[in-house]
Design a protein around this motif. Structure first.
Motif, PDB file in Angstrom:
ATOM      1  N   ALA A   1       0.827  -1.202   0.000  1.00  0.00           N
ATOM      2  CA  ALA A   1       0.000   0.000   0.000  1.00  0.00           C
ATOM      3  C   ALA A   1       0.867   1.260   0.000  1.00  0.00           C
ATOM      4  CB  ALA A   1      -0.936   0.002   1.204  1.00  0.00           C
ATOM      5  N   ALA A   2       1.976   1.237   0.760  1.00  0.00           N
ATOM      6  CA  ALA A   2       2.886   2.388   0.787  1.00  0.00           C
ATOM      7  C   ALA A   2       3.518   2.619  -0.576  1.00  0.00           C
ATOM      8  CB  ALA A   2       3.961   2.166   1.849  1.00  0.00           C
ATOM      9  N   GLU A   3       3.897   1.530  -1.241  1.00  0.00           N
ATOM     10  CA  GLU A   3       4.483   1.667  -2.582  1.00  0.00           C
ATOM     11  C   GLU A   3       3.474   2.204  -3.585  1.00  0.00           C
ATOM     12  OE1 GLU A   3       5.945  -2.222  -3.432  1.00  0.00           O
ATOM     13  OE2 GLU A   3       7.568  -2.121  -1.946  1.00  0.00           O
ATOM     14  N   SER A   4       2.207   1.844  -3.413  1.00  0.00           N
ATOM     15  CA  SER A   4       1.185   2.272  -4.376  1.00  0.00           C
ATOM     16  C   SER A   4       0.952   3.776  -4.343  1.00  0.00           C
ATOM     17  CB  SER A   4      -0.136   1.541  -4.112  1.00  0.00           C
ATOM     18  OG  SER A   4      -0.868   2.116  -3.038  1.00  0.00           O
ATOM     19  N   VAL A   5       1.306   4.429  -3.227  1.00  0.00           N
ATOM     20  CA  VAL A   5       1.125   5.888  -3.122  1.00  0.00           C
ATOM     21  C   VAL A   5       2.469   6.609  -3.054  1.00  0.00           C
ATOM     22  CG1 VAL A   5      -1.139   5.695  -2.043  1.00  0.00           C
ATOM     23  CG2 VAL A   5       0.903   5.813  -0.594  1.00  0.00           C
ATOM     24  N   SER A   6       3.558   5.886  -3.351  1.00  0.00           N
ATOM     25  CA  SER A   6       4.917   6.468  -3.347  1.00  0.00           C
ATOM     26  C   SER A   6       5.205   7.195  -2.038  1.00  0.00           C
ATOM     27  CB  SER A   6       5.087   7.423  -4.536  1.00  0.00           C
ATOM     28  OG  SER A   6       4.833   6.757  -5.758  1.00  0.00           O
ATOM     29  N   LEU A   7       4.922   6.520  -0.941  1.00  0.00           N
ATOM     30  CA  LEU A   7       5.064   7.115   0.381  1.00  0.00           C
ATOM     31  C   LEU A   7       6.538   7.354   0.716  1.00  0.00           C
ATOM     32  CD1 LEU A   7       2.924   7.778   2.591  1.00  0.00           C
ATOM     33  CD2 LEU A   7       3.514   5.595   3.657  1.00  0.00           C
ATOM     34  N   THR A   8       6.850   8.511   1.295  1.00  0.00           N
ATOM     35  CA  THR A   8       8.219   8.840   1.694  1.00  0.00           C
ATOM     36  C   THR A   8       8.227   9.466   3.086  1.00  0.00           C
ATOM     37  OG1 THR A   8       8.330  11.149   0.932  1.00  0.00           O
ATOM     38  CG2 THR A   8       8.669   9.416  -0.729  1.00  0.00           C
ATOM     39  N   GLY A   9       9.434   9.700   3.595  1.00  0.00           N
ATOM     40  CA  GLY A   9       9.585  10.318   4.904  1.00  0.00           C
ATOM     41  C   GLY A   9       9.133  11.760   4.948  1.00  0.00           C
ATOM     42  N   ASP A  10       8.901  12.363   3.797  1.00  0.00           N
ATOM     43  CA  ASP A  10       8.416  13.753   3.762  1.00  0.00           C
ATOM     44  C   ASP A  10       6.902  13.836   3.889  1.00  0.00           C
ATOM     45  OD1 ASP A  10      10.982  14.817   3.412  1.00  0.00           O
ATOM     46  OD2 ASP A  10      10.894  14.504   1.240  1.00  0.00           O
ATOM     47  N   ASP A  11       6.231  12.704   3.873  1.00  0.00           N
ATOM     48  CA  ASP A  11       4.771  12.720   3.904  1.00  0.00           C
ATOM     49  C   ASP A  11       4.233  12.919   5.314  1.00  0.00           C
ATOM     50  OD1 ASP A  11       3.626  12.416   1.249  1.00  0.00           O
ATOM     51  OD2 ASP A  11       4.672  10.494   1.180  1.00  0.00           O
ATOM     52  N   VAL A  12       3.119  13.628   5.371  1.00  0.00           N
ATOM     53  CA  VAL A  12       2.379  13.869   6.609  1.00  0.00           C
ATOM     54  C   VAL A  12       0.971  13.330   6.384  1.00  0.00           C
ATOM     55  CG1 VAL A  12       1.546  15.597   8.241  1.00  0.00           C
ATOM     56  CG2 VAL A  12       3.743  15.946   7.069  1.00  0.00           C
ATOM     57  N   TYR A  13       0.554  12.388   7.225  1.00  0.00           N
ATOM     58  CA  TYR A  13      -0.692  11.648   7.010  1.00  0.00           C
ATOM     59  C   TYR A  13      -1.735  12.025   8.054  1.00  0.00           C
ATOM     60  CZ  TYR A  13      -3.919   7.666   6.827  1.00  0.00           C
ATOM     61  OH  TYR A  13      -5.040   6.878   6.750  1.00  0.00           O
ATOM     62  N   LEU A  14      -2.945  12.326   7.583  1.00  0.00           N
ATOM     63  CA  LEU A  14      -4.065  12.662   8.466  1.00  0.00           C
ATOM     64  C   LEU A  14      -4.954  11.440   8.655  1.00  0.00           C
ATOM     65  CD1 LEU A  14      -5.758  14.933   9.937  1.00  0.00           C
ATOM     66  CD2 LEU A  14      -7.067  15.060   7.814  1.00  0.00           C
ATOM     67  N   THR A  15      -5.183  11.058   9.901  1.00  0.00           N
ATOM     68  CA  THR A  15      -6.082   9.943  10.188  1.00  0.00           C
ATOM     69  C   THR A  15      -7.507  10.462  10.317  1.00  0.00           C
ATOM     70  OG1 THR A  15      -5.621  10.170  12.551  1.00  0.00           O
ATOM     71  CG2 THR A  15      -4.338   8.554  11.350  1.00  0.00           C
ATOM     72  N   ALA A  16      -8.164  10.597   9.190  1.00  0.00           N
ATOM     73  CA  ALA A  16      -9.537  11.083   9.184  1.00  0.00           C
ATOM     74  C   ALA A  16     -10.572   9.993   9.414  1.00  0.00           C
ATOM     75  CB  ALA A  16      -9.830  11.801   7.848  1.00  0.00           C
ATOM     76  N   PRO A  17     -10.365   8.740   8.953  1.00  0.00           N
ATOM     77  CA  PRO A  17     -11.384   7.723   9.212  1.00  0.00           C
ATOM     78  C   PRO A  17     -11.402   7.339  10.688  1.00  0.00           C
ATOM     79  CG  PRO A  17      -9.869   7.059   7.456  1.00  0.00           C
ATOM     80  CD  PRO A  17      -9.266   8.233   8.161  1.00  0.00           C
ATOM     81  N   PRO A  18     -12.363   6.507  11.116  1.00  0.00           N
ATOM     82  CA  PRO A  18     -12.326   6.018  12.495  1.00  0.00           C
ATOM     83  C   PRO A  18     -10.979   5.386  12.794  1.00  0.00           C
ATOM     84  CG  PRO A  18     -14.397   5.417  11.438  1.00  0.00           C
ATOM     85  CD  PRO A  18     -13.538   6.016  10.375  1.00  0.00           C
ATOM     86  N   ALA A  19     -10.477   5.620  14.005  1.00  0.00           N
ATOM     87  CA  ALA A  19      -9.122   5.186  14.355  1.00  0.00           C
ATOM     88  C   ALA A  19      -8.949   3.678  14.239  1.00  0.00           C
ATOM     89  CB  ALA A  19      -8.794   5.644  15.781  1.00  0.00           C
ATOM     90  N   GLU A  20     -10.041   2.916  14.451  1.00  0.00           N
ATOM     91  CA  GLU A  20      -9.905   1.466  14.442  1.00  0.00           C
ATOM     92  C   GLU A  20     -10.001   0.870  13.042  1.00  0.00           C
ATOM     93  OE1 GLU A  20     -14.191   2.491  14.603  1.00  0.00           O
ATOM     94  OE2 GLU A  20     -12.476   3.072  15.839  1.00  0.00           O
TER      95      GLU A  20
END
Length: 464
Positions: free
Chosen positions: A233-252
């Motif tokens: 999943a991380a590779e599919s969005v080209s995730l890097t250390g510069d990314d900042v992710y917002l947890t908008a869905p329910p935490a669980e």
């Protein structure tokens, strides 16, 4: 210790060998990389919650100390612990600490009450509960005490209090049923040597998306299979250390935890922004304040964001990608969301059982409006079948079946549910109606009829 908990369905050895040989399963537990992250990204910000900021070094230190505190208070490898916490740093710390102890978190929606939590405790024989003492007017500790009094399992309750507040249960150590109560903030001890654990062991239990309260369908995810999902999943969005992710869905939710979610972002040295407030104003303000680059939303939240944009007027220019979760997404929402936010979209169809279907952010813009995408891994085996269990021709609608390195082979301690939802040769009946496009994408068209889902495990080619 056995590689999996009693009551779980293991992958057949030939499939396990295949997934290891292909590099999908790499033999690492989910918490192991955190020690490396603490060295490689020590001073980077790992978690943000309001004015609280935790670096990677501090996060790993907290996890180590809380894990030792859990062991000191009697938690042992293999024991199950229900975790029902809001979207706060303690949720992440608790999850990693329990995993490091070798205990098995059972992630539970914060909205659940005794009618839903009690069956979870009974089915899993959970010895522990971690939750707020009270939250938004509901007394979680009293609920846990009632559940403890009704059965022999729950004997340790750990209560979370927001910073600056005192627990009304602070003086209660043990009740008449023999259940012990501890403030979560007091669970702290000098770190101990890491326990020896295998990547084939169960890391945590998730609830199936359509689990009835009285008979919960629990999904046991191993370290190996979940780490595989998170990496892909991380590779599919080209995730890097510069990314900042917002947890908008329910935490669980699985989407927020591992698609790539919290685990994926921390695995590359990025920053996770935790927002408790479900309102769009607070979430959009957090995007501006923390310069969020990636967020995940479900259709209901996406609609609220669109409605709030004209009045909130937050600077969202940092966003590069928004994941839109769910099988059923109104076309108008998908069509409006990307232009309104000024970023690309990724459609995500995920199930707790392991299936993950995504659109590729680098693909044609129109694909995200018409399809859910393709399975994440090349070894995900997909079938689209009719009521007779036979595969339907391309372009026709049928029920989506899947098996693969991230898809479990059965439910935890629920043989009846397993027989109904899994074929004899290990395919998971998703219950989703889908059709294949000429390009190989999947288009979800609704839910399968009960009659289709109740097809007997031996009826037709879908079962081999």
């Amino acid at each position: 210790m056995a590689s999996m908990l009693d009551g779980c369905t293991p992958w057949p050895q030939e499939f396990a060998d295949r997934y290891r040989a292909a590099g999908h399963w790499r033999g690492s537990t989910l918490d192991t990389p955190l020690r490396g992250w603490a060295l490689a990204y020590a001073a980077r910000t790992a978690l943000v919650h309001g004015g609280t900021r935790l670096t990677y070094a501090n996060l790993n230190r907290r996890v180590d100390r809380v894990a030792a505190g859990f062991r000191l208070r009697g938690l042992r490898p293999g024991q199950r612990v229900v975790v029902q916490l809001p979207n706060v740093p303690e949720r992440v710390i608790t999850a990693f600490a329990l995993i490091r102890v070798g205990a098995v978190p059972v992630f539970c929606p914060l909205s659940y009450r005794a009618a839903e939590v009690s069956p979870l405790v009974r089915v899993t024989e959970a010895v522990g509960y971690v939750g707020p003492s009270a939250y938004q007017g509901f007394d979680h500790t009293a609920m846990a005490a009632d559940i403890a009094a009704q059965g022999p399992f729950l004997r340790r309750v750990f209560t979370y209090e927001p910073p600056g507040t005192a627990s009304p249960y602070g003086g209660l150590a043990t009740d008449a049923s023999g259940c012990h109560y501890f403030p979560l903030g007091s669970v702290d001890a000098p770190p101990e040597a890491p326990l020896a654990r295998g990547a084939g062991q169960v890391a945590f239990l998730l609830l199936s998306d359509c689990a009835p309260a009285a008979a919960p369908k629990l999904v046991a995810r191993t370290h190996d299979d979940y780490a595989c999902q998170v990496r892909a999943a991380a590779e599919s969005v080209s995730l890097t250390g510069d990314d900042v992710y917002l947890t908008a869905p329910p935490a669980e939710s699985d989407l927020a935890f591992g698609c790539p979610g919290v685990i994926g972002v921390l695995s590359v040295g990025g920053t996770v922004v935790l927002v408790e407030d479900p309102g769009p104003g607070a979430q959009l303000a957090a995007v501006e304040r923390e310069r969020v680059t990636i967020a995940s939303v479900v259709p209901a939240a996406a609609r609220l964001w669109l409605d709030a944009l004209p009045t909130v007027r937050a600077d969202l220019s940092s966003l590069r990608l928004v994941q839109l979760g769910g099988a059923s997404v109104p076309g108008a929402i998908a069509e409006r969301l990307g232009p309104a936010l000024g970023c690309r979209l990724q459609r995500v169809f995920n199930r707790a059982e392991g299936l993950l279907v995504v659109t590729r952010p680098t693909g044609p813009d129109g694909a995200v409006l018409t399809a859910q995408g393709r399975p994440l891994l090349p070894d995900d085996e997909i079938r689209v079948v009719g009521a007779d269990g036979r595969e339907v021709p391309e372009g026709e609608t049928g029920e989506l079946l899947v098996r693969g390195p991230c898809t479990v082979r059965g439910y935890y301690r629920a043989p009846e549910h397993t027989a109904r939802s899994f074929t004899g040769d290990g395919y998971f009946r998703t219950g989703a109606l889908a059709r294949r496009t000429p390009d190989g994408d999947l288009v979800m068209t609704g839910r399968a009829e009960d009659a289709t889902r109740r097809a007997s495990p031996g009826s037709g080619p879908a079962d081999g």
